[in-house]
Design a protein around this motif. Structure first.
Motif: not given
Lengths: 317, 346
Positions: A107-108, A111, A116, A121, A124, A127-128, B75, B79, B81, B273, B277, B281, B313-314, B316-317, B320-322, B324
């Motif tokens: 997805r990223l 886009k 970064l 992600s 993430g 970690i999951i 971060v 920028g 990490l 982090l 995030v 950021m 973790g969730l 972060l993902v 970042m996807n929805v 950012p």
């Protein structure tokens, strides 16, 4: 500090280091191939390895019903069982890798967000995976039943080879050879190389980018899964965080050989396996991770493009 | 999607000076009185079920916000990490523990030493890695965070796996006592530190370093071509962030009076982090909001605490996807331009 060990235990250390090195070679393929096409470090690769070790353990314990008291197997049954574990572990890791790509990167990438975001992600997802397994297993270490009876089969002077060491070395070498051939000879392999040279141009040449990237993740994941299986045959133990130090070491191996370079990963993996084994003997096992880390920093400081790689600083995208 | 940040910024823009001052004073007063909120019936919904509310305000909430602000410079602003931020926290904490138990220095005297040591380690780590691309920094810092912990476990002077006990509390200042039974003291000192960091970040952002960081974050190659000494500013960002982490570590050690290697696992880096995030950021207010939410909610809602890492973790993902840019995204460049055209006295 105990340097006399190096002299007295030279051959066993060398052989163990080589076996460990071959395991690193396979895992670092997971890093180096993904880096080649995406120019991103696959942070979840250590978790892909962890998933593979659990696949091996689950197949031999739950599917075949073996436990710690089972007698080692022989003949056809041994090959069949080990084969099933290997296939399960490779499949599981390969599928996880493809899923990681879809969830964390695709997805990223579509886009066009900055690097970064992809890195975060990927962390993430890693970690999951790790936490999911930790909660499912209650942080309990799982041991793999000893299916292969470990005996010394080769006695040549000071050199003594155990059958599992031979299995690891031969098997990893064959897999590496196959991947190397695959990438240089087949059409898909050529597509992977084309994408790693220039994403834009290969798109113009009609290469399906998503397919190639998925294939890369699949192959990298399967190699990592095979490494997980080999690791389980030798070390017979796994835990939710098993991937952390091994992942860092394999990544260091990939950097040492020049990340993005398959043959580099081969030599880097072997060098790092040997180095880790000797460092552990000299300094003590608790400093193993520290040695690996120091090697990583020193390589990045003095030879950031690795021993065989392209110049990292110039491949900035 | 609604943009809370711009909404807030617009409101702020329209207010005149007395209005702004009143708002800030009231907000500060409310935050200062937060430790007592648990004692009154109208605000006791804030109470946490397991640990004491005042302790939660200090650690994790205050500590996480402070560290998230520090990590935000690395971060969010530039920028880079950094996945081993816990290392600087650990260096600060161990400095406080070793100097506090072995010498006669008090915590206020140790604080600058801890910050200095964290800063030096930041420079030493940054010099080889900041020359390279961001991904390398990520993995090297990840390793560094773990190495600091391994060294602490295997070293005699750090007390090995048992850690160091009896770290002294800081001596009182202005009549405020710092002790285990008087947590509000620690909360206030962290609040002061947070305010100082906010002030510093805001000042730096509008000056040369802030512009350099922004340029590096957007495109490092272009920044370099434009004559920005990128390596120098990256090291500055990295070491300022490290110093803030070290400061948080010193206060943490003296607050809990005890340090052990387990406190400084990779999880802490991930948590910090996630705070950065999740909140947004590069935007101070977003980071503060993110830190507060992610530190406080797992303490308040019981069932999250076991799976807290998983939730992070969730977060972060998904973020970042929805979204950012986080809950409160940073100001966009175009908007700055627009604001500059509309009002001349920016």
């Amino acid at each position: 500090m105990n340097f006399s060990v190096v002299v007295s235990q030279f051959w066993p250390l060398l052989i163990n280091g080589l076996a460990l090195g071959f395991i690193y070679v396979l895992i670092s393929l997971g890093y180096t191939m993904v880096y080649g096409v995406l120019r991103l470090i696959n942070f979840a690769n250590s978790e892909i390895f962890m998933v593979g070790t659990f696949a091996t353990v689950i197949v031999s314990r739950n599917f075949f019903g073996f436990n710690q008291n089972t007698d080692p197997l022989h003949g056809f049954k041994l090959i069949y069982t080990l084969g099933a574990c290997l296939v399960a572990s490779m499949l599981m890791s390969g599928v996880t890798a493809v899923l990681v790509e879809i969830v964390a990167y695709r997805r990223l990438r579509a886009k066009g967000t900055n690097r970064l975001a992809s890195l975060i992600s990927a962390i993430g997802v890693s970690i999951i995976l790790q936490e999911g397994v930790r909660i499912l297993t209650n942080s309990i270490p799982y041991s793999n039943p000893r299916l292969l009876k470990k005996v010394y089969v080769v006695h040549a002077g000071p050199i003594e080879l155990r059958n599992d060491t031979i299995l690891v070395i031969v098997f990893a070498a064959i897999l590496f050879f196959l991947v190397d051939r695959f990438v240089s000879k087949t059409l898909l392999g050529k597509a992977i190389r084309a994408v790693s040279m220039s994403e834009e141009t290969s798109k113009l040449m009609g290469i399906n980018l998503n397919r190639v990237i998925s294939a890369t993740f699949l192959i990298g994941g399967m190699m990592t899964g095979a490494a997980a299986f080999l690791y389980e045959t030798v070390y017979e133990n796994t835990k939710y965080n098993v991937g952390f130090s091994i992942g860092l070491a394999a990544f260091t191996a990939a950097v040492l050989g020049g990340i993005g370079n398959l043959r580099g990963a081969f030599y880097g993996g072997l060098a790092l396996g040997l180095l880790e084994e000797f460092a552990a003997a000299i300094l003590g096992t608790q400093w193993k991770a520290v040695t690996v880390f120091l090697v990583l920093v020193l390589v990045l400081l003095f030879k950031p493009n690795g021993l065989f790689g392209e110049a990292v600083q110039q491949t900035r995208v | 999607m609604i943009n809370l940040r711009d909404f807030g910024a617009e409101k702020w823009e329209k207010w005149n000076r007395p209005k702004r001052t009143t708002f800030v004073v009231i907000l500060l007063a409310l935050v200062t009185l937060l430790p007592f909120a648990g004692d009154y019936s109208f605000s006791n919904f804030l109470n946490t079920p397991i640990s004491s509310y005042q302790a939660v305000l200090v650690y994790p909430v205050g500590m996480f916000v402070l560290m998230a602000l520090g990590l935000n410079i690395v971060v969010g602003k530039s920028g880079l990490l950094d996945l081993g931020y816990v290392a600087f926290f650990a260096i600060g904490a161990y400095t406080a523990a070793i100097l506090g138990t072995k010498t006669h220095l008090n915590i206020w005297e140790i604080l600058p030493i801890g910050m200095g040591l964290a800063m030096i380690s930041g420079v030493l780590l940054g010099l080889p890695t900041l020359r390279l691309r961001g991904d390398y920094l990520a993995i090297v810092t990840l390793g560094f965070g773990e190495i600091v912990r391994i060294v602490a476990v295997n070293n005699r002077s750090t007390g090995g796996p048992n850690g160091i006990a009896n770290v002294p509390n800081p001596p009182s200042i202005l009549g405020v006592r710092f002790a285990l039974d008087n947590m509000q003291g620690f909360f206030w000192i962290i609040l002061v530190m947070i305010l100082l960091v906010i002030w510093m970040v805001r000042r730096l952002s509008v000056r040369r370093p802030g512009r350099a960081w922004e340029a590096i974050r957007q495109d490092e190659d272009v920044a370099m071509l434009m004559g920005v000494p990128t390596l120098r500013y990256k090291i500055w960002a990295f070491s300022i962030g490290a110093a803030i982490g070290g400061a948080a570590g010193v206060i943490f050690a003296s607050k809990s009076m005890y340090v052990a290697p387990d406190m400084f696992s990779f999880n802490v880096s991930v948590l910090i982090l996630s705070c950065v995030v999740f909140g947004g950021m590069g935007n101070i207010w977003g980071v503060i909001l993110g830190g507060t939410i992610l530190a406080y909610l797992p303490e308040r809602i019981r069932f999250i605490s076991n799976a807290r890492q998983l939730v992070f973790g969730l977060a972060l993902v998904i973020i970042m996807n929805v979204r950012p840019d986080g809950l409160l995204p940073r100001k966009k460049r175009e908007k700055i331009h627009k604001a500059g055209e509309a009002t001349t006295n920016v």
